[in-house]
Design an enzyme around this catalytic site. Sequence first.
Site, mmCIF file in Angstrom:
data_model
loop_
_atom_site.group_PDB
_atom_site.id
_atom_site.type_symbol
_atom_site.label_atom_id
_atom_site.label_comp_id
_atom_site.label_asym_id
_atom_site.label_seq_id
_atom_site.Cartn_x
_atom_site.Cartn_y
_atom_site.Cartn_z
ATOM 1 N N GLN A 36 6.003 -3.119 -7.699
ATOM 2 C CA GLN A 36 4.954 -3.970 -7.162
ATOM 3 C C GLN A 36 5.290 -5.448 -7.407
ATOM 4 O O GLN A 36 5.654 -5.836 -8.522
ATOM 5 C CB GLN A 36 3.603 -3.595 -7.809
ATOM 6 C CG GLN A 36 2.399 -4.286 -7.199
ATOM 7 C CD GLN A 36 2.122 -3.885 -5.742
ATOM 8 O OE1 GLN A 36 2.451 -2.777 -5.318
ATOM 9 N NE2 GLN A 36 1.549 -4.794 -4.975
ATOM 10 N N LYS A 92 -2.751 2.788 -3.720
ATOM 11 C CA LYS A 92 -1.594 3.627 -3.375
ATOM 12 C C LYS A 92 -1.688 4.980 -4.075
ATOM 13 O O LYS A 92 -1.396 6.019 -3.496
ATOM 14 C CB LYS A 92 -0.290 2.895 -3.736
ATOM 15 C CG LYS A 92 -0.033 1.689 -2.829
ATOM 16 C CD LYS A 92 1.086 0.791 -3.326
ATOM 17 C CE LYS A 92 1.115 -0.502 -2.510
ATOM 18 N NZ LYS A 92 2.112 -1.485 -2.967
ATOM 19 N N ASP A 96 9.470 0.876 0.266
ATOM 20 C CA ASP A 96 8.882 -0.409 0.673
ATOM 21 C C ASP A 96 9.704 -1.061 1.792
ATOM 22 O O ASP A 96 9.228 -1.976 2.461
ATOM 23 C CB ASP A 96 8.873 -1.382 -0.517
ATOM 24 C CG ASP A 96 7.498 -1.559 -1.145
ATOM 25 O OD1 ASP A 96 6.498 -1.360 -0.430
ATOM 26 O OD2 ASP A 96 7.440 -1.915 -2.327
HETATM 27 N N1 GUN Z 1 2.964 -7.008 -3.151
HETATM 28 C C1 GUN Z 1 2.206 -7.277 -2.065
HETATM 29 N N2 GUN Z 1 2.468 -6.374 -1.089
HETATM 30 C C2 GUN Z 1 3.394 -5.516 -1.582
HETATM 31 C C3 GUN Z 1 4.043 -4.372 -1.051
HETATM 32 O O1 GUN Z 1 3.825 -3.948 0.088
HETATM 33 N N3 GUN Z 1 4.929 -3.773 -1.882
HETATM 34 C C4 GUN Z 1 5.202 -4.235 -3.114
HETATM 35 N N4 GUN Z 1 6.114 -3.579 -3.840
HETATM 36 N N5 GUN Z 1 4.616 -5.307 -3.632
HETATM 37 C C5 GUN Z 1 3.710 -5.930 -2.874
#
Ligand code: GUN
Length: 293
Positions: A96, A52, A119
């Site tokens: 996350q 990211k 998200d």
């Molecule tokens: N863990 C696995 N996929 C994601 C996601 O798209 N966002 C977040 N915040 N955590 C994750």
Amino acid sequence: MQIIDGKKVAAAIKAEIRAEVESFVAAGRRAPQLVAIIAGNDGASQTYVAGKEKACGECGFRSQVLRFADSLTEAELLAAIALLNADEEVDGFIVQLPLPRHINEQRIIEAIDPKKDVDGFHPVNAGRMAIGLPAYVSATPAGVKELLRRYEIATAGKHCVVLGRSNIVGRPVANLLSQKDAPGDCTVTICHSRTRNIKDICRSADIIIAALGQPEFLTADMVAHGAVVIDVGTTRVPAADAKSGFRLKGDVKFDEVAAKCSYITPVPGGVGPMTIVSLMKNTLKAYKKEVYP
Ligand code: GUN
């Protein structure tokens, strides 16, 4: 059979975003900013967050990663979220997942200001999306839809079978593809661990979206000739010959299913890169105050 190249589409979208950001910056505005919070040392989470950060750089965004130890308390995490909610230079942020087990994930998600919830996990965004209002759509379902759009795959009136009912992928993607939209207007069936006759249901599908997290679950005998297969699975399986010690496996037995498909996404290089790019698109929307004017 055509392989859907998520990496190529994602690169094109990042270039589009970057051009737009550069025009804002040239006009004297600050760049968009995304912040990620990560707690603990989960290997997959570290990799995702690094991806990211890299994508933010490619899009011309500012980014920050706030790293916390596993021992972080829920109160400390809530305090960090309150600061980000109030920071006018932070357009969006993500926490996350998974979080350390002593932290209540739902309480954390609900502490995020929905306007900064890029998200799309907050119930306000999930609910708004579900009834077709402007919302941050979570990254993987948005990425799947974008791939269908960019490859001009016909969806109206098609039978779309979604394997998996998670809040993050199965349920929202099923909802989106059933909505009056393009891509959309599908007749959608959701299959899960208690579904009977999964094989027959899959064989009646024009489009199959596999999002159950079981490597190579979907085999050729479950797929009709000419179907479109989108593989959302990303399970890490040990691989002695890989540098990292593991390899990503999708939910689709690729070689044999590909031989029957009209379109198929590979793993890696299919939905994965689109997921990160969807987060970038949501961050740009947050910066432009497009969802919540
Ligand atoms: N863990 C696995 N996929 C994601 C996601 O798209 N966002 C977040 N915040 N955590 C994750």
